[in-house]
Scaffold this motif. Structure first.
Motif, PDB file in Angstrom:
ATOM      1  N   ASP A   1       0.822  -1.215   0.000  1.00  0.00           N
ATOM      2  CA  ASP A   1       0.000   0.000   0.000  1.00  0.00           C
ATOM      3  C   ASP A   1       0.854   1.262   0.000  1.00  0.00           C
ATOM      4  OD1 ASP A   1      -2.530  -0.947  -0.172  1.00  0.00           O
ATOM      5  OD2 ASP A   1      -3.134  -0.423   1.869  1.00  0.00           O
TER       6      ASP A   1
ATOM      7  N   VAL B   1      -0.410  -5.242   2.860  1.00  0.00           N
ATOM      8  CA  VAL B   1      -1.756  -5.701   3.179  1.00  0.00           C
ATOM      9  C   VAL B   1      -1.930  -7.098   2.613  1.00  0.00           C
ATOM     10  CG1 VAL B   1      -4.216  -5.243   2.867  1.00  0.00           C
ATOM     11  CG2 VAL B   1      -2.621  -3.335   3.076  1.00  0.00           C
TER      12      VAL B   1
ATOM     13  N   SER C   1      -7.164  -4.587   8.807  1.00  0.00           N
ATOM     14  CA  SER C   1      -7.310  -3.496   7.847  1.00  0.00           C
ATOM     15  C   SER C   1      -8.628  -2.764   8.078  1.00  0.00           C
ATOM     16  CB  SER C   1      -7.263  -4.046   6.422  1.00  0.00           C
ATOM     17  OG  SER C   1      -7.448  -2.997   5.496  1.00  0.00           O
TER      18      SER C   1
ATOM     19  N   GLU D   1      -3.074  -5.353   7.948  1.00  0.00           N
ATOM     20  CA  GLU D   1      -2.051  -4.411   7.493  1.00  0.00           C
ATOM     21  C   GLU D   1      -0.837  -4.536   8.399  1.00  0.00           C
ATOM     22  OE1 GLU D   1      -3.173  -0.313   6.989  1.00  0.00           O
ATOM     23  OE2 GLU D   1      -5.218  -0.877   6.422  1.00  0.00           O
TER      24      GLU D   1
END
Length: 183
Positions: A103, A128, A158, A167
């Protein structure tokens, strides 16, 4: 002088001799014995150190050789921007190989000297994926890139994605070898 007075005088002389001659000699002998015991203990400790001196010297030499091997295995920083691109590419390839999405990838600092010939770059990486893939990616990073140290790591579910997605945010410190004019 009577015989009892004479006997008392002999006993007094004997006691005075004990008090002023024998007692100081015994005290001196005890002090000397204590000092000798302390010196003997120091000699024994010195002998033990000398017995292990070869092991200490060889362990020191091995540590120097290992340090040199680690330093020579570090990537070489000839030009900072090129190095950042190469490191980012290697990190992304490794992480994506574990089925995670990157990300965010930001270099937080430029090349920073740490010690003679060693410099570091700091990066923030946010990946992620499923918990299993995120963990596998993190372990792969530690195993395959030993010159990358994790300064900070945060794992959380997440907030932006549905399902069993997690995450992992890492602050990484990438160690490199500096060459004379690293920019």
């Amino acid at each position: 002088m009577t015989s009892s007075q004479r006997q008392l005088l002999i006993v007094a002389a004997f006691l005075a001799a004990v008090q002023f001659v024998v007692k100081p000699i015994l005290t001196w002998q005890n002090d000397l014995n204590t000092e000798l015991a302390l010196t003997q203990g120091q000699v024994q400790r010195s002998e033990q150190l000398l017995e292990h001196a070869e092991q200490v010297i060889s362990a020191h030499q091995m540590a120097i050789e290992q340090r040199d091997a680690i330093v020579t295995s570090l990537p070489v920083a000839t030009e900072t921007t090129l190095l950042q691109i190469q490191m980012q590419s290697q990190l992304e390839t490794l992480l994506r190989g574990n089925n995670v999405t990157i990300d965010e990838f930001n270099w937080m600092t430029g090349l920073q000297s740490q010690s003679a010939g060693i410099a570091t770059l700091n990066a923030k990486v946010n990946i992620v994926g499923s918990l299993e893939n995120v963990a596998r990616a993190q372990l792969s990073l530690m195993e395959q890139m030993p010159f990358v140290r994790q300064q900070s790591i945060e794992l959380r579910p997440s907030q932006r994605r549905r399902g069993a997605v997690h995450e992992l945010t890492m602050i990484l410190q990438v160690a490199v070898r500096e060459q004379g004019g690293a920019s």
